[in-house]
Design an enzyme around this catalytic site. Structure first.
Site, PDB file in Angstrom:
ATOM      1  N   ASP A  47       0.841  -1.202   0.000  1.00  0.00           N
ATOM      2  CA  ASP A  47       0.000   0.000   0.000  1.00  0.00           C
ATOM      3  C   ASP A  47       0.878   1.256   0.000  1.00  0.00           C
ATOM      4  O   ASP A  47       0.372   2.373  -0.096  1.00  0.00           O
ATOM      5  CB  ASP A  47      -1.004  -0.006   1.165  1.00  0.00           C
ATOM      6  CG  ASP A  47      -0.344   0.074   2.528  1.00  0.00           C
ATOM      7  OD1 ASP A  47       0.905  -0.066   2.612  1.00  0.00           O
ATOM      8  OD2 ASP A  47      -1.074   0.271   3.523  1.00  0.00           O
ATOM      9  N   SER A  48       2.205   1.059   0.044  1.00  0.00           N
ATOM     10  CA  SER A  48       3.138   2.170  -0.179  1.00  0.00           C
ATOM     11  C   SER A  48       2.894   2.808  -1.540  1.00  0.00           C
ATOM     12  O   SER A  48       3.363   3.913  -1.802  1.00  0.00           O
ATOM     13  CB  SER A  48       4.588   1.673  -0.093  1.00  0.00           C
ATOM     14  OG  SER A  48       4.762   0.518  -0.894  1.00  0.00           O
ATOM     15  N   ASP A  86      -1.208  -6.274  -0.524  1.00  0.00           N
ATOM     16  CA  ASP A  86      -1.206  -5.646   0.802  1.00  0.00           C
ATOM     17  C   ASP A  86      -2.604  -5.109   1.131  1.00  0.00           C
ATOM     18  O   ASP A  86      -3.149  -4.290   0.373  1.00  0.00           O
ATOM     19  CB  ASP A  86      -0.199  -4.477   0.747  1.00  0.00           C
ATOM     20  CG  ASP A  86       0.284  -4.062   2.110  1.00  0.00           C
ATOM     21  OD1 ASP A  86      -0.072  -4.714   3.104  1.00  0.00           O
ATOM     22  OD2 ASP A  86       1.049  -3.070   2.168  1.00  0.00           O
ATOM     23  N   LYS A 116      -0.930  -9.568   2.699  1.00  0.00           N
ATOM     24  CA  LYS A 116      -0.201  -9.105   3.879  1.00  0.00           C
ATOM     25  C   LYS A 116      -1.111  -8.159   4.633  1.00  0.00           C
ATOM     26  O   LYS A 116      -1.883  -7.420   4.001  1.00  0.00           O
ATOM     27  CB  LYS A 116       1.089  -8.363   3.475  1.00  0.00           C
ATOM     28  CG  LYS A 116       1.793  -7.712   4.668  1.00  0.00           C
ATOM     29  CD  LYS A 116       3.115  -7.089   4.281  1.00  0.00           C
ATOM     30  CE  LYS A 116       2.988  -5.660   3.803  1.00  0.00           C
ATOM     31  NZ  LYS A 116       2.354  -4.725   4.755  1.00  0.00           N
ATOM     32  N   GLU A 118      -1.190  -5.504   8.340  1.00  0.00           N
ATOM     33  CA  GLU A 118      -0.452  -4.935   9.473  1.00  0.00           C
ATOM     34  C   GLU A 118      -1.165  -5.214  10.789  1.00  0.00           C
ATOM     35  O   GLU A 118      -2.384  -5.111  10.867  1.00  0.00           O
ATOM     36  CB  GLU A 118      -0.340  -3.411   9.294  1.00  0.00           C
ATOM     37  CG  GLU A 118       0.424  -2.998   8.057  1.00  0.00           C
ATOM     38  CD  GLU A 118       0.541  -1.475   7.916  1.00  0.00           C
ATOM     39  OE1 GLU A 118       0.153  -0.738   8.863  1.00  0.00           O
ATOM     40  OE2 GLU A 118       1.024  -1.024   6.868  1.00  0.00           O
ATOM     41  N   GLU A 185       9.292  -4.117  10.438  1.00  0.00           N
ATOM     42  CA  GLU A 185       9.667  -2.824   9.866  1.00  0.00           C
ATOM     43  C   GLU A 185      10.171  -1.869  10.952  1.00  0.00           C
ATOM     44  O   GLU A 185       9.498  -1.664  11.975  1.00  0.00           O
ATOM     45  CB  GLU A 185       8.458  -2.200   9.135  1.00  0.00           C
ATOM     46  CG  GLU A 185       8.780  -0.822   8.548  1.00  0.00           C
ATOM     47  CD  GLU A 185       7.810  -0.374   7.474  1.00  0.00           C
ATOM     48  OE1 GLU A 185       6.946  -1.161   7.057  1.00  0.00           O
ATOM     49  OE2 GLU A 185       7.936   0.790   7.040  1.00  0.00           O
TER      50      GLU A 185
END
Ligand code: KIV
Length: 277
Positions: A47-48, A86, A116, A118, A185
């Protein structure tokens, strides 16, 4: 399936064999083909993309539809690498049902092979439900960018003993929930080493030092294309940003001077036709 295909089983095998796993982000077809040709083990549609592709200040504005759009493009260019999508902010927070549906969209529409997401204890019910739906999950702990407002900025995590213990506990919880790997991270490298040693699943570090089982970087960062910010953990392997600016300047100059295009860039009519015009 290609015989050299990197799968979630390859993640486990790589950890046992102490063979470091390489992962990079990609958001478009062309980049995906190049990363796959180079032989990267895994491609993450992070999602960057909100920051490096769409120009948002952080990742919080990224939507499911944006993620699916880019994942589809990357899937068309990825053959050997394991493709991971993501899950964006709010796509796995509302309910277990909505979470599984969104994870399923990455697989059905995006043609990703895993997702993925978070977070640790706070989202463990969602992770268990996705795993139960037969969708492989990569965990993500430490400086999880979707929590930037809670952290008060992009800050290194796990620096004091309580925070470090919470990260260790979360890592074990995620492993127990069935994630096949864990992104760490921006955490101290010593903490990343402890977590890596405690887990049977591989850790993939970004700003987490050399003791992780693999590494991931954002492609625009490592190619020197994203100039807005450069985290300390980024190594710049090429300066494509500088090269692009220089190339575009040369193009502008040559268009202005008439040096481009030349005969080799032009098409010709068949002989004699010109006189009939
Ligand atoms: O969004 C992303 O690109 C990521 C990686 C940097 C791990 O989450």
């Amino acid at each position: 399936m290609a015989s050299d295909k990197f799968t979630i089983q390859s993640f486990r095998t790589a950890k046992v064999a102490r063979r470091p796993i390489s992962m990079l982000t990609a958001y478009d077809y062309t980049t995906a083909t190049l990363l796959d040709e180079a032989g990267v083990d895994s491609v993450l549609v992070g999602d960057s993309l909100g920051m490096v592709m769409l120009g948002y200040d952080n990742t919080l504005r990224v939507t499911m539809d944006e993620m699916i759009h880019h994942t589809k493009a990357v899937a068309r260019g990825t053959r050997r690498a394991l493709l991971i999508g993501d899950m964006p902010f709010l796509s796995f927070h509302i309910s277990v049902e909505e979470t599984v549906r969104n994870a399923g969209r990455f697989i059905q529409e995006g043609r990703a092979e895993a997702v993925k997401l978070e977070g640790g204890a706070a989202v463990i019910d969602k992770i268990r439900a996705i795993v139960k739906a037969q969708i492989p999950v990569l965990g993500h702990l430490g400086l999880t960018p979707q929590s930037v407002n809670v952290f008060g900025g992009f800050k290194v995590q796990g620096k004091d003993i309580d925070a470090a213990r919470r990260l260790v506990d979360d890592a074990l919880l995620l492993q127990d929930a069935g994630v096949f790997g864990l992104v760490l991270e921006a955490v101290p490298d010593t903490l990343a080493r402890v977590i890596t040693q405690k887990l049977q699943i591989p850790t993939i570090g970004i700003g987490a030092g050399p003791h992780c089982d693999g590494q991931v970087l954002v492609i625009q960062d490592m190619l020197g294309m994203f100039r807005k910010m450069k985290p300390k953990f980024v190594k710049t392997y090429a300066h494509l940003g500088d090269e692009m600016v220089a190339a575009v300047k040369k193009y502008i100059e040559e268009v202005g001077s008439g040096q481009f295009p030349q005969a080799e860039h032009c098409f010709q009519m068949e002989g004699g036709l010109l006189s009939k015009l």
